[in-house]
Enzyme design. Sequence first.
Site, short mmCIF file in Angstrom:
data_model
loop_
_atom_site.label_atom_id
_atom_site.label_comp_id
_atom_site.label_asym_id
_atom_site.label_seq_id
_atom_site.Cartn_x
_atom_site.Cartn_y
_atom_site.Cartn_z
N SER A 72 0.79 -1.24 0.00
CA SER A 72 0.00 0.00 0.00
C SER A 72 0.82 1.29 0.00
O SER A 72 0.50 2.22 -0.74
CB SER A 72 -0.97 -0.01 1.18
OG SER A 72 -2.00 -0.95 0.97
N ALA A 87 6.52 -0.95 3.53
CA ALA A 87 5.48 -1.29 4.50
C ALA A 87 6.06 -1.76 5.82
O ALA A 87 5.43 -1.61 6.87
CB ALA A 87 4.58 -2.38 3.93
N CYS A 88 7.26 -2.33 5.79
CA CYS A 88 7.78 -3.05 6.96
C CYS A 88 9.09 -2.47 7.45
O CYS A 88 10.02 -2.27 6.66
CB CYS A 88 8.03 -4.52 6.60
SG CYS A 88 6.66 -5.32 5.77
N ASN A 269 7.85 -7.58 11.15
CA ASN A 269 6.88 -6.52 10.93
C ASN A 269 5.58 -6.86 11.68
O ASN A 269 5.46 -7.94 12.27
CB ASN A 269 6.64 -6.34 9.43
CG ASN A 269 5.86 -7.51 8.85
OD1 ASN A 269 6.09 -8.66 9.21
ND2 ASN A 269 4.95 -7.22 7.95
N PRO A 270 4.55 -5.96 11.67
CA PRO A 270 3.36 -6.19 12.50
C PRO A 270 2.59 -7.47 12.22
O PRO A 270 1.96 -8.01 13.13
CB PRO A 270 2.50 -4.95 12.21
CG PRO A 270 3.49 -3.88 11.92
CD PRO A 270 4.59 -4.56 11.15
N CYS A 271 2.60 -7.97 11.00
CA CYS A 271 1.84 -9.21 10.72
C CYS A 271 2.69 -10.45 10.78
O CYS A 271 2.19 -11.57 10.55
CB CYS A 271 1.16 -9.10 9.37
SG CYS A 271 -0.14 -7.86 9.34
N GLY A 272 3.98 -10.31 11.06
CA GLY A 272 4.84 -11.45 11.36
C GLY A 272 5.51 -12.12 10.18
O GLY A 272 6.30 -13.05 10.37
N GLU A 273 5.25 -11.66 8.95
CA GLU A 273 5.78 -12.38 7.80
C GLU A 273 7.16 -11.91 7.37
O GLU A 273 7.80 -12.54 6.52
CB GLU A 273 4.82 -12.27 6.60
CG GLU A 273 4.81 -10.92 5.89
CD GLU A 273 3.84 -9.93 6.50
OE1 GLU A 273 3.56 -8.91 5.86
OE2 GLU A 273 3.38 -10.18 7.63
#
Length: 761
Positions: A72, A87-88, A269-273
């Site tokens: 995004s 993003a990360c 990062n926030p979603c772990g990937e």
Amino acid sequence: MKINNNARVVLEKRYLIKDSQGKPTETVEQMFERVSGAIASADSAYSPKANCEKTAGEFYDMMTNLEFLPNSPTLMNAGRPLGQLSACFVLPVEDSMEEIFEAIKQAALIHKSGGGTGFSFSRLRPKGSVVNSTGGVASGPISFMKVFNTATEAVKQGGTRRGANMGILQVDHPDILEFITCKSDNTEITNFNLSVAVTEAFMEAVLADEDYDLIDPHNDEVCGTLSARMVFDKIVDAAWKNGEPGIVFIDRLNRDNVVPSQGRIESTNPCGEQPLLPYESCNLGSINLVEMLRDNNGRMEVDYEKLGSTVDKAVHFLDNVIEVNKYPIEQIDEVTKKTRKIGLGVMGFADMLMLMGIPYNSEEGVETAEKVMGFINTRGKEASRKLAEKRGAFPLFDESVYAYKEEDSREIRNATITTIAPTGTLSIIAGVSGGVEPLFAFAFIRNVMDGDELIEVNPILKAELEKRGLYSDELMKKIIAEGSLQHIPEIPQDIKRVFVCAHDVSPEWHIKMQAAFQRHTDNAVSKTVNFPNSATHEDVSNVYIMAYQMGCKGVTIYRDGSRDSQVLNIGKVNKKEEHSGGCEQCEHLEEMRRLAARQKLEPRPRAEVTMGITEKVKIGCGNLYITVNYDENGICEVFTNTGRHGGCPSQSEATGRLASIALRSGIDVQTIIDQLKGIRCPSTIRQQGMKVTSCPDAIARTIEKVLASQQKGTSLAAPLAAEEKEETSSEEHRTCPECGAKVIHEGGCVICRQCGYSKCG
């Protein structure tokens, strides 16, 4: 363009350039032109003869055909002055006050630019440790997490993306038990996803039911022991209750650390990937697998030639992003360009399987995942090596694991190539299922402005049912009510076999699919294991152990409905008893009906004499004095005054005036309380066992107290009830706060597939 109306609305709301009035000043097509031109311009840095216009055209076609979309921030900011495209990010948190608050400042800059941040708090000394410089006592990592959380709450990301964080603590940190339970209250630390960094040694101790050592990070000395099984059970219990914390297998992240000479990977990062070193960032992008299919005599199959070409262009695109990116912090610019990590993933995997007639929860589905992702990973590395021939390897190549690989030690442009992200809003734009998740629901009802209900159906299922002459609105309503196709007799068994949704897929198949993608992914896989509400602690425990044994790098679970709060209704209005007419209440209701028939409500005059209370309430920016008065007809007015420390006097006064008009117009008091209670502002404060989240929230609580006292016939002299615990309503966790649609849980975050709203934490 192929985008549907829902995608266009999301793009207009969150991605397009807007004027000062908030109106878009570019079209969707112009947005993609802006992005493709900005990213293609990087080619000129490597060759003065580069045909940037041709490259821009290829990028534009790839995106507008919905074959590939970048993360995004790239869509939002490429070709604009801000220019922050990643993003990360991961930031270090060192064990000094100066370094802690430097990390908070840096995180605020990243959030402002549209990025998300990951932190490990494992270096902070435990709660109760002596601070040598002051002789005081350390407050511990959880207290500082709350400071980070408050800072995130205060930062608005230009109205486009909300701040999101990952908070990680090593399982051998002395404060690990407090960390595991620090989000047991859903209203605490709301801007963080949490994960425990578990080691291989810890997991082996769990399986053997042994103790393990706690390590003081300040001196690296053993400072105690705990039962591994007890700690593991507490993690399971907390996750069973509300999905937090997840687990990160930290040794596996470091096993795949491409440049171990630069230190250990401590966070994601926030979603772990996306595991990253301190100050690294990563640019993500996803290939739409639905667009990678072709029809072979009536049967859909993967077009590997098209997929390979798309991988080549996507790797080129993401490497260019690194070059044109305007990083929010100089250190991030420097560290990112040393490794040039990219994260190419996929979306629409579940849709692809349905089109191919393959069940998600099947060995054939898992084999398809292995084959497709294996191809992408291999082709992506080859594309990166070809880029290295023209542009050179990433600067730390000579000290990386690639330089010593016996099977292939050729130079490569990017230290990592593949990552599986959740793709939340991107998959809405593409009109496909998110990441590698199964479809959450096949049909839902959308409320439109004129009050009508519009049934929205997954287009793949709709086409299949129409082809067989089975489609009807009545059948779709049955599917919506059931949440699944599996128990609807009108639907043939072969359709039920293929069209499975998230709750039709057992937790074991969720893990099998995650492990299949992980085997062919450089970084990690963002995946949520969905459980029914009836799942037991043992079910969760078994999945965590299965994820460990099958080679996953982390695991996040969500038990359906587990974030629904049991709200304690102090002084809650009971349902009014039915009346046969003639009483004062019925006469009042009849008057309301007459007023409503005229489509106009008129406030009754204020009584000459009223009674009530004035209550002093501490709010985040000072004191608020709230007066609630009532007359013989009930509560009739509210007004406020702020203390000398300020606050928001105009907003508080406006809230009081509107509440007063509504009260004297016959609006139900409890309705007014429900509308005001829980409204949040960045300045919240805890007092007497509860948290006041804003001035309107404080006003609602005082009105509620007066109402409760009237119903019980008790004195108004007591302060706000200490036993009342402010909790988030179940609707906040089930429905979108912007459009009211049902939200789904992915990768530790919630996403609304109707309007694109998302929130991690």
